[in-house]
Design a protein around this motif. Structure first.
Motif, mmCIF file in Angstrom:
data_model
loop_
_atom_site.group_PDB
_atom_site.id
_atom_site.type_symbol
_atom_site.label_atom_id
_atom_site.label_comp_id
_atom_site.label_asym_id
_atom_site.label_seq_id
_atom_site.Cartn_x
_atom_site.Cartn_y
_atom_site.Cartn_z
ATOM 1 N N SER A 77 1.075 -1.033 0.313
ATOM 2 C CA SER A 77 -0.299 0.260 0.140
ATOM 3 C C SER A 77 1.253 1.343 0.009
ATOM 4 N N ALA A 78 0.924 2.275 -0.899
ATOM 5 C CA ALA A 78 1.366 2.839 -1.388
ATOM 6 C C ALA A 78 0.415 4.342 -1.013
ATOM 7 N N VAL A 79 0.740 5.571 -0.180
ATOM 8 C CA VAL A 79 0.632 6.657 0.191
ATOM 9 C C VAL A 79 1.174 7.834 -0.352
ATOM 10 N N SER A 80 2.271 7.850 -1.083
ATOM 11 C CA SER A 80 2.190 9.183 -2.156
ATOM 12 C C SER A 80 4.016 7.935 -2.927
ATOM 13 N N ASP A 81 4.706 9.140 -3.499
ATOM 14 C CA ASP A 81 6.017 8.137 -4.132
ATOM 15 C C ASP A 81 7.101 8.245 -3.130
ATOM 16 N N ARG A 82 6.841 8.821 -2.149
ATOM 17 C CA ARG A 82 8.142 8.297 -0.672
ATOM 18 C C ARG A 82 8.180 7.118 0.067
ATOM 19 N N VAL A 83 6.358 7.462 0.312
ATOM 20 C CA VAL A 83 5.943 6.152 1.990
ATOM 21 C C VAL A 83 4.772 4.866 1.366
ATOM 22 N N ALA A 84 5.754 3.672 1.938
ATOM 23 C CA ALA A 84 5.043 2.993 1.010
ATOM 24 C C ALA A 84 5.217 1.789 2.188
ATOM 25 N N TRP A 85 4.289 0.703 2.650
ATOM 26 C CA TRP A 85 3.724 -0.415 3.204
ATOM 27 C C TRP A 85 3.891 -1.434 2.507
ATOM 28 N N THR A 118 4.772 -10.609 18.574
ATOM 29 C CA THR A 118 5.524 -12.172 18.490
ATOM 30 C C THR A 118 4.695 -12.896 18.331
ATOM 31 N N ASP A 119 3.576 -12.899 17.832
ATOM 32 C CA ASP A 119 3.001 -14.714 17.463
ATOM 33 C C ASP A 119 3.438 -14.460 16.036
ATOM 34 N N ALA A 120 3.794 -16.203 15.323
ATOM 35 C CA ALA A 120 4.263 -16.361 14.240
ATOM 36 C C ALA A 120 2.691 -16.328 13.172
ATOM 37 N N VAL A 121 3.084 -14.722 12.235
ATOM 38 C CA VAL A 121 1.304 -14.856 11.615
ATOM 39 C C VAL A 121 1.540 -14.641 10.395
ATOM 40 N N ASP A 122 0.491 -15.255 9.491
ATOM 41 C CA ASP A 122 0.442 -14.246 8.220
ATOM 42 C C ASP A 122 -0.123 -13.065 7.571
ATOM 43 N N PHE A 123 1.045 -12.111 7.024
ATOM 44 C CA PHE A 123 -0.181 -11.146 6.833
ATOM 45 C C PHE A 123 0.181 -11.056 5.107
ATOM 46 N N ARG A 124 -1.216 -10.398 4.759
ATOM 47 C CA ARG A 124 -1.764 -10.959 3.809
ATOM 48 C C ARG A 124 -2.316 -10.020 3.629
ATOM 49 N N ASP A 125 -2.686 -9.005 4.043
ATOM 50 C CA ASP A 125 -2.699 -7.413 3.540
ATOM 51 C C ASP A 125 -2.853 -6.287 3.868
ATOM 52 N N ILE A 126 -2.702 -5.218 3.663
ATOM 53 C CA ILE A 126 -2.011 -4.461 4.585
ATOM 54 C C ILE A 126 -2.440 -2.671 3.671
ATOM 55 N N ASP A 127 -3.122 -2.083 4.429
ATOM 56 C CA ASP A 127 -3.706 -0.627 3.828
ATOM 57 C C ASP A 127 -3.644 0.524 4.625
ATOM 58 N N ALA A 128 -2.701 1.225 4.093
ATOM 59 C CA ALA A 128 -2.343 2.423 4.348
ATOM 60 C C ALA A 128 -3.255 3.291 4.307
ATOM 61 N N ILE A 129 -2.836 4.503 5.392
ATOM 62 C CA ILE A 129 -4.625 4.990 5.440
ATOM 63 C C ILE A 129 -3.713 6.755 5.034
ATOM 64 N N ASP A 130 -2.796 7.097 5.495
ATOM 65 C CA ASP A 130 -1.252 7.991 4.996
ATOM 66 C C ASP A 130 0.031 7.700 5.650
ATOM 67 N N ALA A 131 0.809 8.542 5.656
ATOM 68 C CA ALA A 131 2.454 7.861 6.168
ATOM 69 C C ALA A 131 2.568 7.409 7.474
ATOM 70 N N ARG A 132 1.844 7.727 8.668
ATOM 71 C CA ARG A 132 0.935 7.028 9.746
ATOM 72 C C ARG A 132 1.087 6.048 10.172
ATOM 73 N N THR A 133 -0.196 6.152 9.267
ATOM 74 C CA THR A 133 -1.604 4.851 9.702
ATOM 75 C C THR A 133 -1.990 4.373 9.146
ATOM 76 N N ALA A 134 -2.004 2.079 9.338
ATOM 77 C CA ALA A 134 -1.964 1.525 8.960
ATOM 78 C C ALA A 134 -2.455 0.664 8.829
ATOM 79 N N TYR A 135 -3.246 -0.041 8.846
ATOM 80 C CA TYR A 135 -3.823 -1.744 8.934
ATOM 81 C C TYR A 135 -3.513 -2.723 8.415
ATOM 82 N N VAL A 136 -3.021 -4.233 8.831
ATOM 83 C CA VAL A 136 -2.415 -4.966 8.791
ATOM 84 C C VAL A 136 -3.526 -5.997 8.868
ATOM 85 N N LEU A 137 -3.790 -7.331 8.161
ATOM 86 C CA LEU A 137 -4.579 -8.390 8.693
ATOM 87 C C LEU A 137 -3.953 -9.384 7.756
#
Length: 164
Positions: A32-40, A65-84
């Motif tokens: 998830s990219a929020v600008s040409d500089r910031v991406a997750w 610290t749990d072993a999980v598999d992150f499939r998706d990430i949605d960034a709202i802005d340069a500081r805010t993101a959700y990861v699934l």
């Protein structure tokens, strides 16, 4: 005359891919990219990465610290993101950061052992949706799940699923 020479050039210009080194060997599945500089980016082995310099360097972030598999990430802005994270039952989770990944808060943990949360999309910090399946890859109860974070996504609490 110069303008006429410039216009045909536009039709022959192709986008360019630039290979980058993430510094990890994990399989990455979300970006998830929020600008040409910031991406997750997110992936296997609890991997979450963030760049703030257009991909010149990537910082590996610790979400859990749990072993999980992150499939998706949605960034709202340069500081805010959700990861699934994905998987059956409590392996499906959503974490949120609002400080560029320095800290993460568990926002949702699936308690339905039959459900597998597969993807999400947020259109702002307070509203999003997830797709959920049962173990046979059919939608849960014949529908997807529409999720609204509690208090506009500012605290942990019961998310409100709705059919759509």
């Amino acid at each position: 005359m110069n303008l006429l020479l410039f216009i045909p050039f536009l039709f022959f210009t192709q986008p360019q891919w630039t290979p980058q080194s993430s510094g990890v060997v994990a399989r990455l599945r979300g970006v998830s990219a929020v600008s040409d500089r910031v991406a997750w980016a997110s992936g296997a082995g609890s991997t979450v990465l963030r760049t703030s310099d257009g991909g010149a360097t990537w910082q590996k972030l610790t979400v859990t610290t749990d072993a999980v598999d992150f499939r998706d990430i949605d960034a709202i802005d340069a500081r805010t993101a959700y990861v699934l994270s994905i998987g059956n039952g409590p392996a499906s989770r959503i974490y949120k950061t609002d400080d560029a990944g320095a800290t993460w808060t568990l926002q949702f943990k699936n308690e339905d052992s039959k459900a597998f949360f597969d993807a999400m999309s947020f259109w702002d910090a307070a509203h999003g949706s997830m797709t959920a399946y049962d173990k046979t890859r059919r939608t849960v109860n014949g529908t997807g799940a529409f999720i609204t974070p509690p208090s506009g996504g500012r605290r942990i609490g019961a998310w409100s699923p709705r059919s759509f």
